[in-house]
Motif scaffolding. Structure first.
Motif, PDB file in Angstrom:
ATOM      1  N   ASN A  87      45.437 -25.419  59.197  1.00 44.58           N
ATOM      2  CA  ASN A  87      44.487 -25.525  60.301  1.00 44.58           C
ATOM      3  C   ASN A  87      45.072 -24.804  61.508  1.00 44.58           C
ATOM      4  O   ASN A  87      46.290 -24.620  61.606  1.00 44.58           O
ATOM      5  CB  ASN A  87      44.162 -26.988  60.632  1.00 44.58           C
ATOM      6  N   LYS A  88      44.207 -24.404  62.420  1.00 47.55           N
ATOM      7  CA  LYS A  88      44.625 -23.610  63.568  1.00 47.55           C
ATOM      8  C   LYS A  88      44.177 -24.279  64.853  1.00 47.55           C
ATOM      9  O   LYS A  88      43.016 -24.664  64.999  1.00 47.55           O
ATOM     10  CB  LYS A  88      44.033 -22.199  63.476  1.00 47.55           C
ATOM     11  N   THR A  89      45.128 -24.442  65.786  1.00 48.96           N
ATOM     12  CA  THR A  89      44.837 -24.964  67.117  1.00 48.96           C
ATOM     13  C   THR A  89      45.314 -23.936  68.129  1.00 48.96           C
ATOM     14  O   THR A  89      46.517 -23.713  68.280  1.00 48.96           O
ATOM     15  CB  THR A  89      45.549 -26.307  67.359  1.00 48.96           C
ATOM     16  N   SER A 142      54.712 -25.513  61.290  1.00 49.26           N
ATOM     17  CA  SER A 142      53.874 -24.861  62.297  1.00 49.26           C
ATOM     18  C   SER A 142      54.429 -23.479  62.596  1.00 49.26           C
ATOM     19  O   SER A 142      55.650 -23.284  62.633  1.00 49.26           O
ATOM     20  CB  SER A 142      53.823 -25.692  63.583  1.00 49.26           C
TER      21      SER A 142
END
Length: 402
Positions: A87-89, A142
């Motif tokens: 997932n990408k934030t 991450s």
């Protein structure tokens, strides 16, 4: 209902768009018609299943995975793609998975590692690509993806390296190698040498994390050795206890000095010595004492003779030191440990050394020195020869890449 199995090995290759290729193997019962394989993630694509001979096997989707027609197969290799594990934030990507076995993660080329949990078993950086070995359980990594060689990418890597180094230093761990890499990264960045800065930053982060993991292993083994020595002190001979305590003293000294690899090896020696020692038998004390005195006398005589002979022949061979770029050797051999590199540096400085000189310089036991020599010789980095009774080590000429 088919046999349910868990992976024997598991690897993830992550791409810059967040998609992940997964490959793992299982070992089913060849007499079973079908094996049920759990798949990680969701939204599986491009599923391929083969046996140990590369023959494609039929499969069907079931709850949480696939059922594979595996009759007669001793090994089943499953590969597929999914985009549900990442997932990408903002600009930061995160990949996470819960695995029953150790897992190898391959990050996208140029990815900037910014965090991982738990501590890895190992990290290698090859051609600006990170390969991370994580223990069984839940792993979370991450990273950032940018354009390698740019100021923005270099500063992201540099800030990450500073955080990694400071985090380990705050835990009281000595990381001279990581700090040296970080200093080189800062200098390269200030000189606008962004690619070099990125490389040094990546090495600094990897070295800091690897040293932290090694220090934890050394401390755990030191504590285990202390416990078993205390538990068996009255059950085994005083000589064995004394030898084990000598190894334990070496382990603690090496740990305090930041030589965690040598500390771990000495602690393992202490633990193995006590755990494998025979229990005292009543009535044998006199025999044990007499035998101990005899051993000491024989050992002392042998030591005296070997020292006398060594003094007579301890002269280095008249051989030319090969011209070797150790920094390039380290780049091509990312698996080398900190103590391996230190010993190679010593051989570069001295033009070659006897193994007794290496033991004296780094204060390591004979068994550790021998293991180190065999390890570096197997890697083709040193040559090992006999000079009288002594073992002589020298850097070995490296073959040019074609």
């Amino acid at each position: 209902m088919g046999q349910v199995v868990t992976p024997e090995s598991l690897s993830l290759r992550i791409y810059s768009d967040g998609s992940v290729d997964i490959e793992y193997s299982v070992e089913p019962d060849p007499t079973q018609a079908q094996v049920n394989v759990t798949l990680f993630g969701a939204g599986y694509q491009d599923i391929i299943v083969v046996d140990q001979d590369g023959i494609i096997l039929d499969w069907t989707i079931n709850a949480g995975g696939i059922g594979v027609d595996s009759l007669g197969s001793s090994s089943v290799i499953v590969s597929y793609s999914t985009d549900s594990l990442t997932n990408k934030t903002g600009s930061q990507w995160t990949v996470s998975i819960t695995s029953p076995v150790d897992t190898i993660f391959t990050l996208p080329i140029g990815a900037v590692l910014v965090g991982l949990s738990p501590s890895p078993r190992g990290i290698s950086i090859i051609d600006n690509q990170a390969f991370i070995s994580m223990p069984a359980g839940t792993s979370r990594i991450s990273y950032l993806i940018g354009t390698a060689g740019t100021r923005e990418h270099a500063i992201a890597l540099l800030n990450n390296a500073k955080a990694d180094v400071n985090d380990v230093l705050e835990q009281g761990i000595i990381i001279d190698e990581a700090e040296a890499y970080l200093a080189q990264a800062i200098t390269a960045y200030q000189n606008e040498q962004y690619i070099q800065s990125e490389q040094y930053s990546t090495h600094a982060s990897a070295s800091a994390r690897e040293t932290l993991s090694l220090a934890a292993s050394a401390l755990n083994k030191i504590n285990a050795a202390k416990s078993i020595i205390d538990a068996k002190r009255s059950q085994i001979s005083d000589d064995i206890i004394a030898q084990a305590e000598d190894f334990l003293d070496q382990a603690e000294t090496n740990y305090v000095q930041g030589n965690y690899s040598a500390g771990l090896e000495s602690a393992e020696e202490a633990y193995s010595l006590v755990s494998g020692a025979p229990i005292n038998q009543s009535g044998n004390q006199t025999l044990l004492i007499a035998g101990g005195i005899l051993v000491v006398l024989v050992a002392a005589g042998y030591w005296y003779m070997s020292q006398r002979d060594t003094e007579q022949i301890l002269q280095k061979p008249d051989t030319q030191q090969p011209d070797i770029d150790l920094d390039e050797v380290f780049r091509k051999n990312p698996h080398l440990r900190t103590d391996d590199k230190a010993i190679l540096r010593m051989l570069e400085e001295t033009g070659g050394a006897f193994i007794t000189e290496i033991r004296g310089r780094f204060d390591i036991p004979k068994s550790s020195a021998w293991r180190m020599a065999r390890r570096l010789e197997d890697d083709g980095l040193i040559s090992v020869s006999k000079v009288g009774r002594e073992t002589y080590l020298q850097l070995k000429e490296q073959e040019e890449e074609q």
